[in-house]
Design a protein around this motif. Structure first.
Motif, PDB file in Angstrom:
ATOM      1  N   THR A  11      31.917  46.605  25.564  1.00 37.75           N
ATOM      2  CA  THR A  11      31.275  47.617  26.425  1.00 37.75           C
ATOM      3  C   THR A  11      31.101  47.075  27.835  1.00 37.75           C
ATOM      4  OG1 THR A  11      30.108  48.381  24.487  1.00 37.75           O
ATOM      5  CG2 THR A  11      29.270  49.156  26.587  1.00 37.75           C
ATOM      6  N   LEU A  12      30.700  45.841  27.871  1.00 39.66           N
ATOM      7  CA  LEU A  12      30.485  45.194  29.160  1.00 39.66           C
ATOM      8  C   LEU A  12      31.784  45.161  30.000  1.00 39.66           C
ATOM      9  CD1 LEU A  12      28.463  41.993  28.733  1.00 39.66           C
ATOM     10  CD2 LEU A  12      30.371  42.004  30.292  1.00 39.66           C
ATOM     11  N   LYS A  13      32.885  44.809  29.338  1.00 33.76           N
ATOM     12  CA  LYS A  13      34.176  44.767  30.059  1.00 33.76           C
ATOM     13  C   LYS A  13      34.576  46.171  30.490  1.00 33.76           C
ATOM     14  CE  LYS A  13      35.893  40.801  27.472  1.00 33.76           C
ATOM     15  NZ  LYS A  13      36.748  40.375  26.384  1.00 33.76           N
ATOM     16  N   ARG A  14      34.294  47.136  29.613  1.00 27.38           N
ATOM     17  CA  ARG A  14      34.659  48.522  29.940  1.00 27.38           C
ATOM     18  C   ARG A  14      33.948  48.965  31.227  1.00 27.38           C
ATOM     19  NH1 ARG A  14      32.803  53.556  26.492  1.00 27.38           N
ATOM     20  NH2 ARG A  14      33.564  55.105  27.958  1.00 27.38           N
ATOM     21  N   VAL A  15      32.662  48.684  31.321  1.00 26.29           N
ATOM     22  CA  VAL A  15      31.911  49.117  32.514  1.00 26.29           C
ATOM     23  C   VAL A  15      32.388  48.341  33.748  1.00 26.29           C
ATOM     24  CG1 VAL A  15      29.621  49.410  33.554  1.00 26.29           C
ATOM     25  CG2 VAL A  15      29.894  49.695  31.091  1.00 26.29           C
ATOM     26  N   LEU A  16      32.628  47.052  33.571  1.00 23.75           N
ATOM     27  CA  LEU A  16      33.046  46.248  34.727  1.00 23.75           C
ATOM     28  C   LEU A  16      34.437  46.660  35.227  1.00 23.75           C
ATOM     29  CD1 LEU A  16      31.888  42.609  33.870  1.00 23.75           C
ATOM     30  CD2 LEU A  16      30.793  44.246  35.398  1.00 23.75           C
ATOM     31  N   ASP A  17      35.318  47.043  34.283  1.00 27.19           N
ATOM     32  CA  ASP A  17      36.705  47.347  34.661  1.00 27.19           C
ATOM     33  C   ASP A  17      36.890  48.767  35.189  1.00 27.19           C
ATOM     34  OD1 ASP A  17      37.338  44.875  33.877  1.00 27.19           O
ATOM     35  OD2 ASP A  17      38.228  45.423  31.953  1.00 27.19           O
ATOM     36  N   ASP A  18      36.066  49.689  34.700  1.00 27.25           N
ATOM     37  CA  ASP A  18      36.263  51.090  35.050  1.00 27.25           C
ATOM     38  C   ASP A  18      35.301  51.459  36.193  1.00 27.25           C
ATOM     39  OD1 ASP A  18      36.446  53.829  35.189  1.00 27.25           O
ATOM     40  OD2 ASP A  18      36.573  54.107  33.016  1.00 27.25           O
ATOM     41  N   ARG A  19      35.808  51.367  37.393  1.00 29.53           N
ATOM     42  CA  ARG A  19      34.980  51.585  38.582  1.00 29.53           C
ATOM     43  C   ARG A  19      34.367  52.981  38.596  1.00 29.53           C
ATOM     44  NH1 ARG A  19      34.324  49.214  43.570  1.00 29.53           N
ATOM     45  NH2 ARG A  19      34.231  50.677  45.295  1.00 29.53           N
ATOM     46  N   GLN A  20      35.206  53.951  38.164  1.00 23.10           N
ATOM     47  CA  GLN A  20      34.720  55.332  38.171  1.00 23.10           C
ATOM     48  C   GLN A  20      33.548  55.489  37.191  1.00 23.10           C
ATOM     49  OE1 GLN A  20      37.911  58.054  37.453  1.00 23.10           O
ATOM     50  NE2 GLN A  20      36.668  59.831  38.004  1.00 23.10           N
ATOM     51  N   LEU A  21      33.691  54.880  36.010  1.00 19.65           N
ATOM     52  CA  LEU A  21      32.623  54.958  35.005  1.00 19.65           C
ATOM     53  C   LEU A  21      31.343  54.298  35.529  1.00 19.65           C
ATOM     54  CD1 LEU A  21      31.583  55.442  32.037  1.00 19.65           C
ATOM     55  CD2 LEU A  21      32.451  53.150  31.525  1.00 19.65           C
ATOM     56  N   SER A  22      31.473  53.101  36.085  1.00 23.32           N
ATOM     57  CA  SER A  22      30.252  52.402  36.508  1.00 23.32           C
ATOM     58  C   SER A  22      29.579  53.132  37.670  1.00 23.32           C
ATOM     59  CB  SER A  22      30.540  50.946  36.850  1.00 23.32           C
ATOM     60  OG  SER A  22      31.388  50.867  37.952  1.00 23.32           O
ATOM     61  N   GLN A  23      30.403  53.678  38.575  1.00 18.78           N
ATOM     62  CA  GLN A  23      29.799  54.417  39.705  1.00 18.78           C
ATOM     63  C   GLN A  23      29.103  55.677  39.216  1.00 18.78           C
ATOM     64  OE1 GLN A  23      32.884  55.023  42.610  1.00 18.78           O
ATOM     65  NE2 GLN A  23      32.377  53.118  43.671  1.00 18.78           N
ATOM     66  N   GLU A  24      29.723  56.347  38.256  1.00 15.43           N
ATOM     67  CA  GLU A  24      29.139  57.578  37.738  1.00 15.43           C
ATOM     68  C   GLU A  24      27.828  57.273  36.992  1.00 15.43           C
ATOM     69  OE1 GLU A  24      29.769  60.471  38.570  1.00 15.43           O
ATOM     70  OE2 GLU A  24      28.748  61.668  37.046  1.00 15.43           O
TER      71      GLU A  24
END
Ligand SMILES: CC(=O)N[C@H]1[C@@H](OP(=O)(O)OP(=O)(O)OC[C@H]2O[C@@H](n3ccc(=O)[nH]c3=O)[C@H](O)[C@@H]2O)O[C@H](CO)[C@@H](O)[C@@H]1O
Length: 371
Positions: free
Chosen positions: A328-341
């Motif tokens: 999950t941590l990698k997913r948030v760090l890698d997906d800029r759109q997801l983390s910004q949203e």
């Protein structure tokens, strides 16, 4: 509305999540000419939290939380209750409060009881998504119950409930990320994970994070950590980061929260209500691991509020594994759109005028009393 000189007693000790909002309101009340007095507990966390606030008046009570009927600690609880009552009574005689603004927890019970006896206006602030014991006990005698979260489950009439949000300390303002990194010898080019377990650290969360570190080794040169460990786990955590060669800044407890939030890309934390408010204020994505033994599972309920808003991912400590956490941590760090949203959705939940709202209600109650 500005009216001078009310003596406001603010029981808010026992934990950072109550104390920091109490400090925020006290500072504002002082600015406009009132005399707040904080009531703290004798716990280390209270001493640590208040230590840089020389301008704020405070007293401590020698009380402890309810240990349960069959606990061995029932004798020391009773003794402390008696001593706490006596001390609080003498504080009432010298301070002569006009109003009690209580932030919940065991420290609030005696001041609220004495305030009730003296027919003083009582204001209760409930930070969490479900009301604590003291809020439940005193809500029917209070003028208003001030809610930290709109979703708070509490059984009082809707005319008594006011959503105020949770006041944050004055210093909780965003600073430039690059400046923040440089001031701490961290690298602005790396993604920063900010890990902490509330105001007293969290052993379970620390252990889970330490077990997750080996799963992130392939990113060792792209990430860095800020980890506030609590005093007991500091040495062990430091060793683990060093052994694996990670860039990490560790402290048992820190007074630089605003700097850390400002430079973070992702927060991994417990789900205390004040922590969540800060995460929202700074518009950050988060992974929340609620404290599993919190009364009525209130941290889980707090976390679910952010999860439902798609602002956070929530893991139960007993079910979380290093594998799932690292994914999950990698997913948030890698997906800029997801983390910004996620950050944007968190920010939408933040109530920026919480301190002013509470101060306005305090003044309204004082005015009524003086009429
Ligand atoms: C175990 C438990 O019952 N905890 C409760 C307690 O948590 P706790 O005291 O941990 O409260 P929160 O997580 O809400 O807030 C922690 C506060 O401590 C500050 N901080 C933290 C670490 C540090 O090194 N420096 C620092 O200043 C944070 O910035 C934040 O302001 O009160 C909260 C507010 O009622 C509840 O929601 C939590 O469930």
């Amino acid at each position: 509305m500005i009216m001078k000189g009310g003596n406001i007693l603010i029981p808010c000790g026992g934990t950072g999540g109550h104390l920091f909002p109490g400090i925020a309101v006290a500072e504002k009340l002082m600015e406009i000419g009132h005399n707040p007095l904080l009531i703290l507990s004798e716990k280390e966390v209270d001493k640590e939290a208040i230590k840089n606030k020389n301008n704020i008046a405070w007293q401590s009570l020698p009380v402890m939380g309810w240990p349960g009927f069959f606990s061995k600690k029932i004798f020391s609880f009773s003794l402390k209750l008696f001593r706490g009552y006596k001390k609080c009574h003498s504080i009432f005689l010298t301070f002569n409060p006009d109003l009690i603004l209580a932030f919940g927890g065991f420290i609030s019970a005696i001041p609220l009881y004495l305030g009730l006896q003296q027919k003083l206006p009582l204001l209760l602030h409930e930070a969490n998504a479900t009301a604590g014991l003291v809020t439940k006990l005193f809500s029917r005698f209070s003028q208003y119950v001030l809610l930290g979260m709109k979703e708070c489950e509490i059984n009082v009439s809707s005319s008594k409930k006011i959503f105020t949000g949770i006041p944050l300390r004055k210093e909780m303002v965003k600073i430039d990320r690059i400046e923040a990194c440089r001031s701490l010898d961290l690298s602005p080019a790396r993604k920063t994970l900010f890990i902490f377990g509330g105001s007293q650290g969290a052993h379970g969360l620390n252990q889970l994070v330490l077990k997750t570190l080996p799963f992130l080794l392939e990113r060792k040169d792209q990430i860095q950590f800020v980890h506030l460990t609590g005093s007991k786990d500091y040495e062990e955590c430091l060793r683990s980061y060093n052994d694996l060669g990670y860039k990490a800044l560790l402290e048992p407890f820190s007074h630089r929260m605003a700097t850390y939030y400002s430079l973070s890309d992702l927060v991994i934390s417990r789900a205390g209500a004040t922590t969540l408010t800060e995460i929202c204020a700074f518009g950050l994505p988060s992974i929340l691991i609620p404290y599993p033994y919190a009364t009525n599972d209130h941290q889980k309920k707090n976390a679910v509020v952010l999860e439902k808003a798609k602002a956070a991912f929530v893991f139960e400590e007993s079910k979380a594994s290093p594998e799932t956490l690292s994914q999950t941590l990698k997913r948030v760090l890698d997906d800029r759109q997801l983390s910004q949203e996620m950050g944007r959705r968190a920010q939408l939940m933040f109530e920026p005028n919480s301190t002013d709202k509470i101060v306005e209600i305090v003044e309204r109650c004082l005015c009524k009393r003086r009429k």
